[in-house]
Design an enzyme around this catalytic site. Sequence first.
Site, PDB file in Angstrom:
ATOM      1  N   ASN A  39     -10.248  -2.705   2.645  1.00 19.13           N
ATOM      2  CA  ASN A  39      -9.983  -2.731   1.210  1.00 19.13           C
ATOM      3  C   ASN A  39     -11.275  -2.480   0.441  1.00 19.13           C
ATOM      4  OD1 ASN A  39      -7.225  -3.283   1.293  1.00 19.13           O
ATOM      5  ND2 ASN A  39      -7.493  -5.499   1.133  1.00 19.13           N
ATOM      6  N   HIS A  54       0.836  -1.226   0.000  1.00 26.38           N
ATOM      7  CA  HIS A  54       0.000   0.000   0.000  1.00 26.38           C
ATOM      8  C   HIS A  54       0.864   1.268   0.000  1.00 26.38           C
ATOM      9  CE1 HIS A  54      -3.880  -2.110   0.879  1.00 26.38           C
ATOM     10  NE2 HIS A  54      -3.083  -2.975   1.462  1.00 26.38           N
ATOM     11  N   TYR A  98       0.771  -4.149  12.332  1.00 32.05           N
ATOM     12  CA  TYR A  98       0.695  -2.725  11.965  1.00 32.05           C
ATOM     13  C   TYR A  98       1.506  -1.835  12.908  1.00 32.05           C
ATOM     14  CZ  TYR A  98      -2.611  -3.927   8.370  1.00 32.05           C
ATOM     15  OH  TYR A  98      -3.167  -4.467   7.250  1.00 32.05           O
TER      16      TYR A  98
HETATM   17 FE1  HDD Z   1      -2.440  -4.802   5.595  1.00 37.20          FE
HETATM   18  C1  HDD Z   1      -0.966  -1.795   5.192  1.00 37.20           C
HETATM   19  C2  HDD Z   1      -5.400  -3.543   4.364  1.00 37.20           C
HETATM   20  C3  HDD Z   1      -3.828  -7.952   5.662  1.00 37.20           C
HETATM   21  C4  HDD Z   1       0.278  -5.959   7.174  1.00 37.20           C
HETATM   22  N1  HDD Z   1      -3.052  -3.019   4.894  1.00 37.20           N
HETATM   23  C5  HDD Z   1      -2.296  -1.895   4.841  1.00 37.20           C
HETATM   24  C6  HDD Z   1      -3.083  -0.801   4.333  1.00 37.20           C
HETATM   25  C7  HDD Z   1      -4.331  -1.299   4.098  1.00 37.20           C
HETATM   26  C8  HDD Z   1      -4.316  -2.698   4.457  1.00 37.20           C
HETATM   27  C9  HDD Z   1      -5.512  -0.536   3.556  1.00 37.20           C
HETATM   28  C10 HDD Z   1      -2.594   0.616   4.097  1.00 37.20           C
HETATM   29  C11 HDD Z   1      -2.933   1.517   5.237  1.00 37.20           C
HETATM   30  C12 HDD Z   1      -2.489   2.928   4.935  1.00 37.20           C
HETATM   31  O1  HDD Z   1      -3.115   3.539   4.073  1.00 37.20           O
HETATM   32  O2  HDD Z   1      -1.532   3.369   5.558  1.00 37.20           O
HETATM   33  N2  HDD Z   1      -4.219  -5.610   5.030  1.00 37.20           N
HETATM   34  C13 HDD Z   1      -5.325  -4.899   4.653  1.00 37.20           C
HETATM   35  C14 HDD Z   1      -6.466  -5.788   4.607  1.00 37.20           C
HETATM   36  C15 HDD Z   1      -6.022  -7.023   4.948  1.00 37.20           C
HETATM   37  C16 HDD Z   1      -4.617  -6.912   5.240  1.00 37.20           C
HETATM   38  C17 HDD Z   1      -7.872  -5.365   4.260  1.00 37.20           C
HETATM   39  C18 HDD Z   1      -6.795  -8.298   5.077  1.00 37.20           C
HETATM   40  C19 HDD Z   1      -7.954  -8.373   5.649  1.00 37.20           C
HETATM   41  N3  HDD Z   1      -1.860  -6.631   6.262  1.00 37.20           N
HETATM   42  C20 HDD Z   1      -2.593  -7.800   6.228  1.00 37.20           C
HETATM   43  C21 HDD Z   1      -1.862  -8.839   6.927  1.00 37.20           C
HETATM   44  C22 HDD Z   1      -0.702  -8.262   7.378  1.00 37.20           C
HETATM   45  C23 HDD Z   1      -0.719  -6.890   6.947  1.00 37.20           C
HETATM   46  C24 HDD Z   1      -2.354 -10.258   7.115  1.00 37.20           C
HETATM   47  C25 HDD Z   1       0.440  -8.867   8.167  1.00 37.20           C
HETATM   48  C26 HDD Z   1       0.393  -9.951   8.828  1.00 37.20           C
HETATM   49  N4  HDD Z   1      -0.622  -4.045   6.008  1.00 37.20           N
HETATM   50  C27 HDD Z   1       0.335  -4.690   6.712  1.00 37.20           C
HETATM   51  C28 HDD Z   1       1.536  -3.834   6.999  1.00 37.20           C
HETATM   52  C29 HDD Z   1       1.110  -2.464   6.392  1.00 37.20           C
HETATM   53  C30 HDD Z   1      -0.235  -2.780   5.783  1.00 37.20           C
HETATM   54  C31 HDD Z   1       2.820  -4.401   6.580  1.00 37.20           C
HETATM   55  C32 HDD Z   1       2.088  -1.779   5.442  1.00 37.20           C
HETATM   56  C33 HDD Z   1       2.103  -0.343   5.832  1.00 37.20           C
HETATM   57  C34 HDD Z   1       1.315  -0.288   7.060  1.00 37.20           C
HETATM   58  O3  HDD Z   1       0.906  -1.521   7.413  1.00 37.20           O
HETATM   59  O4  HDD Z   1       1.072   0.718   7.712  1.00 37.20           O
HETATM   60  O5  HDD Z   1       1.742  -3.775   8.357  1.00 37.20           O
END
Ligand code: HDD
Length: 711
Positions: free
Chosen positions: A165, A91, A379
């Site tokens: 999402n 993202h 997160y």
């Molecule tokens: Fe995630 C970012 C949505 C599963 C780990 N995720 C991130 C963002 C969104 C989502 C919208 C961007 C937020 C922003 O605008 O800053 N992610 C989802 C959805 C998931 C999902 C809807 C399933 C239901 N994510 C998911 C899993 C993991 C992560 C299973 C880790 C185990 N996601 C992350 C992250 C991020 C992220 C690596 C990257 C940047 C951030 O968190 O802030 O931690």
Amino acid sequence: MSGPITSAAQQVFTAVVQDEKTADLQKDILDPKAISAKGLTTDHGVSVSNTDHWLKVHDAAHTGPSLLTDQIGREKIHRFDHERIPERVVHARGAGAHGYFKIFNDSASKYTHAPVLTDTSRTTPVFVRFSTVQGSRGSADTVRDVRGFAVKFYTQEGNWDIVGNDIPVFFIQEAMKFPDLVHAVKPEPQNEVPQGQSAHNNFWDYVGLQPESAHMVMWVMSDRGIPRSYRMMQGFGVNTYSLMNAKGKRHFVKFHFLPELGVHSLMWDEALKLAGQDPDFHRKDLEEAIQTGAYPKWKFAIQTIAEGREEEFDFDILDATKIWPEELVPLQEIGELVLNRTVDEYFPETEQVAFCTSHVVPGIGFSDDPLLQGRNFSYFDTQITRLGVNWEELPINRPVCPVLNHQRDGAMRHRITKGNINYWPNREGVGRPVPVAEGGYLDPAQTVAGIKQRARGTKFQEHFNQAQLFYNSLAPHEKAHLIAAISFELSHCDDSIVYETYSRVLNNIDFELAKQVATNVGGVIPDKPARSNHGQSTRTLSQMYYTPKEATIASRRIAILLADGFDKVEVESLRAVLKTGQATTWVIGPRRGTIRANGSREGIWAEHHFEGQRSTMYDALIVPSGAAHAQALAVNGRAVHWVREAFGHCKVIGAIGEGVAFLREAVQLPGVQLSTDKSSNALTSYGVVTVGRYNAGSADVLKIGGEKGFV
Ligand code: HDD
């Protein structure tokens, strides 16, 4: 208060919002013009007389060595060297805006005691960040991908984040698989290719070996993967959360956002072209809509299942690869989300905003959804890498309610806490935990029993029922688009194991789907279904279900094609009517500059020339009257292409007077017979509306009638 918010009330709410989070942000906003009398300074505030010449030894004839001693030069370069922070691992590319959230009525108090969801007198400020997943910060907006829909509610009880999402399900059931999924979809490690696309071997290899992703793959390959605008997407919390009411009764819950403008997508050819013609298309679209006052709006809805009823379904309600079909668990619309302010500066707001699924407020809680449990860990952790341990003190992230605890120090600590107490318990009772009865967060007591093991529940093992349900629910043109999309992606995979495996996976979803894709991409063409199709469908899965009942042109971009010799009165009245409907109009002509009206030296300013902006950037186009203008367009290949391309992308095309002759004789749209019958709607389904002489009293030509997909 009940029912939707009126526009008069909205203005009041907007004002209130500006008194809360916006007012809070004011403390950190610098207006350079307001203090420009002070002039340029170093970071430590000393006035600087020269920023262009490094201190050096030289005489009139020779430039000598630069001196390390120049503290001003050093500061400028050192500061610049550290401007970048790590981009989000997923993202990374996004756009954000401020707004507010308002509840229609207190019906959710059956489920929760959280005032943000029950108190109708409240207006809660929000910040929303939309994003793509795969590409890096500089990638294009219109790529095929999932879109992030993350909402931060600045409530009086603390920040509540829904990190969702535009698709209601996810690729995997278990958080521990996330690094593999992300490695597989991101550019491949050996050459960092491709950017902003899942169309490569590693992604399709991975999902081919992870059948639980089949349902999500159907969604991303459908038109949902290429939205027309962030403002025209649904938002889903995806995971199963819980709500707790004042009596301590728990319900499982899923969160939904439903766009007022309906759900609309680009066509694939359009999305591909836009990625080159205007890679910031979605980012600019959000900004433009807010700035023209067409505020993006979503209804907020919940689906609830009482604790104790979770075993009543043939899927596991904690499985994020499954929806809760609305026939079984209806949506309850309880509020509205509105975006009404663009950011002042991208980096401190959109880039530094940081969301955590673990951020909930009293009355809202989690479930044992294994994906959510892992996300709750991930997160917070990622924000520490990206922004440092004090990331919640950054202006965009800090709550609007007081924050008091004994967490201290760490890099970039901003807050200065008075006194000698930084621990609990302490002799002065400072920073005491708040009892649940007084609003402290309650982790509900739950009986947990089982065998410690690495496993998932039985219902988690079924992967194709809902993938079939989704596919069966699509309109014929949506199915055609999905087949074309998978075919595009698998054609980009050059390892036969990959496309052969995936064509086998598809045969578990639908025999015809598998046959067509396999034929297109050279996969294994099945001779019989791997699994029978249960034949069930549900109307809420096709995005056609979300077409607004009342057609609207609000916030739509309408191009008016002009050449010298057009009818000025007509064009001006046309623009006035379109503006009333909150559409934006753009004159496109043979040059940027004044295009002269029929029989006059005066004219209308064209914002762009035919080459500068393409039809892909507009929702509709109109060719007005004027003999000389129509003839000039007819001999201009680019103008003809403009209309043909718009037609190919199912845009509404309006023509008036000689403009109709231009369409009929020069453009010659294939298979379309043009009508000048104003009462006829027969052609609207082809995305074409034609009328006779424009009548300012009638606006039927203006309706956006050509929905995507009727090719
Ligand atoms: Fe995630 C970012 C949505 C599963 C780990 N995720 C991130 C963002 C969104 C989502 C919208 C961007 C937020 C922003 O605008 O800053 N992610 C989802 C959805 C998931 C999902 C809807 C399933 C239901 N994510 C998911 C899993 C993991 C992560 C299973 C880790 C185990 N996601 C992350 C992250 C991020 C992220 C690596 C990257 C940047 C951030 O968190 O802030 O931690």
